[in-house]
Design a protein around this motif. Sequence first.
Motif, PDB file in Angstrom:
ATOM      1  N   ARG A   1       0.837  -1.195   0.000  1.00  4.61           N
ATOM      2  CA  ARG A   1       0.000   0.000   0.000  1.00  4.61           C
ATOM      3  C   ARG A   1       0.871   1.244   0.000  1.00  4.61           C
ATOM      4  O   ARG A   1       1.984   1.233   0.488  1.00  4.61           O
ATOM      5  CB  ARG A   1      -0.895   0.037   1.234  1.00  4.61           C
ATOM      6  N   LYS A   2       0.322   2.331  -0.505  1.00  2.38           N
ATOM      7  CA  LYS A   2       1.034   3.606  -0.472  1.00  2.38           C
ATOM      8  C   LYS A   2       0.806   4.282   0.873  1.00  2.38           C
ATOM      9  O   LYS A   2      -0.226   4.105   1.508  1.00  2.38           O
ATOM     10  CB  LYS A   2       0.540   4.516  -1.598  1.00  2.38           C
ATOM     11  N   LEU A   3       1.788   5.068   1.266  1.00  3.46           N
ATOM     12  CA  LEU A   3       1.651   5.901   2.443  1.00  3.46           C
ATOM     13  C   LEU A   3       0.788   7.090   2.061  1.00  3.46           C
ATOM     14  O   LEU A   3       1.029   7.741   1.046  1.00  3.46           O
ATOM     15  CB  LEU A   3       3.033   6.372   2.916  1.00  3.46           C
ATOM     16  N   LYS A   4      -0.209   7.383   2.871  1.00  7.84           N
ATOM     17  CA  LYS A   4      -1.132   8.473   2.566  1.00  7.84           C
ATOM     18  C   LYS A   4      -0.783   9.701   3.403  1.00  7.84           C
ATOM     19  O   LYS A   4      -0.458   9.584   4.585  1.00  7.84           O
ATOM     20  CB  LYS A   4      -2.563   8.030   2.833  1.00  7.84           C
ATOM     21  N   GLY A   5      -0.877  10.866   2.797  1.00 13.27           N
ATOM     22  CA  GLY A   5      -0.550  12.112   3.469  1.00 13.27           C
ATOM     23  C   GLY A   5      -1.360  12.339   4.728  1.00 13.27           C
ATOM     24  O   GLY A   5      -0.864  12.890   5.714  1.00 13.27           O
ATOM     25  N   ILE A   6      -2.618  11.888   4.726  1.00 17.09           N
ATOM     26  CA  ILE A   6      -3.484  12.090   5.884  1.00 17.09           C
ATOM     27  C   ILE A   6      -2.902  11.426   7.129  1.00 17.09           C
ATOM     28  O   ILE A   6      -3.085  11.898   8.250  1.00 17.09           O
ATOM     29  CB  ILE A   6      -4.927  11.573   5.596  1.00 17.09           C
ATOM     30  N   SER A   7      -2.145  10.341   6.938  1.00 19.37           N
ATOM     31  CA  SER A   7      -1.537   9.644   8.077  1.00 19.37           C
ATOM     32  C   SER A   7      -0.473  10.513   8.727  1.00 19.37           C
ATOM     33  O   SER A   7      -0.398  10.609   9.961  1.00 19.37           O
ATOM     34  CB  SER A   7      -0.935   8.314   7.617  1.00 19.37           C
ATOM     35  N   ALA A   8       0.368  11.159   7.916  1.00 23.82           N
ATOM     36  CA  ALA A   8       1.402  12.064   8.446  1.00 23.82           C
ATOM     37  C   ALA A   8       0.761  13.299   9.065  1.00 23.82           C
ATOM     38  O   ALA A   8       1.210  13.801  10.103  1.00 23.82           O
ATOM     39  CB  ALA A   8       2.371  12.453   7.343  1.00 23.82           C
ATOM     40  N   ILE A   9      -0.322  13.779   8.448  1.00 24.46           N
ATOM     41  CA  ILE A   9      -1.010  14.960   8.971  1.00 24.46           C
ATOM     42  C   ILE A   9      -1.584  14.680  10.359  1.00 24.46           C
ATOM     43  O   ILE A   9      -1.526  15.528  11.249  1.00 24.46           O
ATOM     44  CB  ILE A   9      -2.101  15.419   7.978  1.00 24.46           C
ATOM     45  N   GLU A  10      -2.092  13.469  10.570  1.00 25.59           N
ATOM     46  CA  GLU A  10      -2.629  13.121  11.885  1.00 25.59           C
ATOM     47  C   GLU A  10      -1.534  13.123  12.946  1.00 25.59           C
ATOM     48  O   GLU A  10      -1.748  13.554  14.071  1.00 25.59           O
ATOM     49  CB  GLU A  10      -3.356  11.781  11.832  1.00 25.59           C
ATOM     50  N   VAL A  11      -0.339  12.628  12.588  1.00 24.28           N
ATOM     51  CA  VAL A  11       0.779  12.637  13.540  1.00 24.28           C
ATOM     52  C   VAL A  11       1.183  14.076  13.851  1.00 24.28           C
ATOM     53  O   VAL A  11       1.384  14.446  15.012  1.00 24.28           O
ATOM     54  CB  VAL A  11       1.972  11.814  13.008  1.00 24.28           C
ATOM     55  N   LEU A  12       1.298  14.901  12.822  1.00 22.27           N
ATOM     56  CA  LEU A  12       1.660  16.312  13.027  1.00 22.27           C
ATOM     57  C   LEU A  12       0.619  17.033  13.870  1.00 22.27           C
ATOM     58  O   LEU A  12       0.949  17.891  14.691  1.00 22.27           O
ATOM     59  CB  LEU A  12       1.837  17.013  11.671  1.00 22.27           C
ATOM     60  N   THR A  13      -0.655  16.666  13.702  1.00 25.68           N
ATOM     61  CA  THR A  13      -1.727  17.256  14.499  1.00 25.68           C
ATOM     62  C   THR A  13      -1.595  16.843  15.963  1.00 25.68           C
ATOM     63  O   THR A  13      -1.730  17.659  16.873  1.00 25.68           O
ATOM     64  CB  THR A  13      -3.108  16.831  13.953  1.00 25.68           C
ATOM     65  N   THR A  14      -1.300  15.573  16.190  1.00 28.32           N
ATOM     66  CA  THR A  14      -1.128  15.057  17.552  1.00 28.32           C
ATOM     67  C   THR A  14      -0.026  15.800  18.297  1.00 28.32           C
ATOM     68  O   THR A  14      -0.154  16.090  19.488  1.00 28.32           O
ATOM     69  CB  THR A  14      -0.811  13.540  17.509  1.00 28.32           C
ATOM     70  N   TYR A  15       1.041  16.130  17.592  1.00 27.74           N
ATOM     71  CA  TYR A  15       2.169  16.832  18.221  1.00 27.74           C
ATOM     72  C   TYR A  15       1.972  18.348  18.256  1.00 27.74           C
ATOM     73  O   TYR A  15       2.840  19.072  18.726  1.00 27.74           O
ATOM     74  CB  TYR A  15       3.470  16.492  17.496  1.00 27.74           C
ATOM     75  N   GLY A  16       0.841  18.826  17.742  1.00 24.04           N
ATOM     76  CA  GLY A  16       0.526  20.240  17.832  1.00 24.04           C
ATOM     77  C   GLY A  16       1.175  21.124  16.783  1.00 24.04           C
ATOM     78  O   GLY A  16       1.207  22.345  16.929  1.00 24.04           O
ATOM     79  N   TYR A  17       1.672  20.526  15.689  1.00 28.82           N
ATOM     80  CA  TYR A  17       2.327  21.313  14.651  1.00 28.82           C
ATOM     81  C   TYR A  17       1.342  21.861  13.617  1.00 28.82           C
ATOM     82  O   TYR A  17       1.643  22.818  12.927  1.00 28.82           O
ATOM     83  CB  TYR A  17       3.417  20.499  13.952  1.00 28.82           C
ATOM     84  N   ILE A  18       0.198  21.203  13.518  1.00 27.43           N
ATOM     85  CA  ILE A  18      -0.839  21.709  12.623  1.00 27.43           C
ATOM     86  C   ILE A  18      -2.193  21.533  13.289  1.00 27.43           C
ATOM     87  O   ILE A  18      -2.345  20.741  14.226  1.00 27.43           O
ATOM     88  CB  ILE A  18      -0.850  21.004  11.240  1.00 27.43           C
TER      89      ILE A  18
END
Length: 195
Positions: free
Chosen positions: A119-136
């Motif tokens: 499977r391909k890595l989806k951008g939404i997965s990275a965005i969720e991590v960045l959101t969790t850490y408070g960067y976005i």
Amino acid sequence: MKNLDPEELLKELKTTKDYIDKLIDGINPVTGKSISTKEVIYEYKVSRQLDFLSDYLQDEIRKCEDGYMGNPHGKTEDTLEEYDITTKESQKYEFSETPITMADICNRLNSLRQSSKMRKLKGISAIEVLTTYGYIKRERRKVIPTAEGNALGIVIKEFLSNGNIMTKVVYGMEAQRFIVDHLREVMEINKTKRF
């Protein structure tokens, strides 16, 4: 739909999947240029269905390549492997000194896959991590960098498209490094993003 011989069908499926994957990555498949973030494909429900269709087409392509279409009793894999690369493989990521989009980051990470059956890595997965850490933060499906995100190199960039000023979120080298350093977390979330 007209009847196609197996070779023509395989070619059409691959072309269709290529177009859909480019749309998912925010690229106009005809011109190769970035698509405005105001376009409908950035709506979550639309991008989710495009992801689903891309995965479905990958299965159909594999069936054609395995001769499944000509043999109704043939067997093929029902699912793709999860996106999973080692820390050593992730170190091959080519960092961009110029800030790039999440689609570009995912394209670079997806190019490190060892198998097209992954499977391909989806951008939404990275965005969720960045959101969790408070960067976005996300407002009405839009990605907005926080002050901490700006400090990490996540910024909103303006660009001209068809005479209109548009915006897109881009990620500097430190933000790219954060994603690569937290890739294990991103991959875990990616397992839940079927479409």
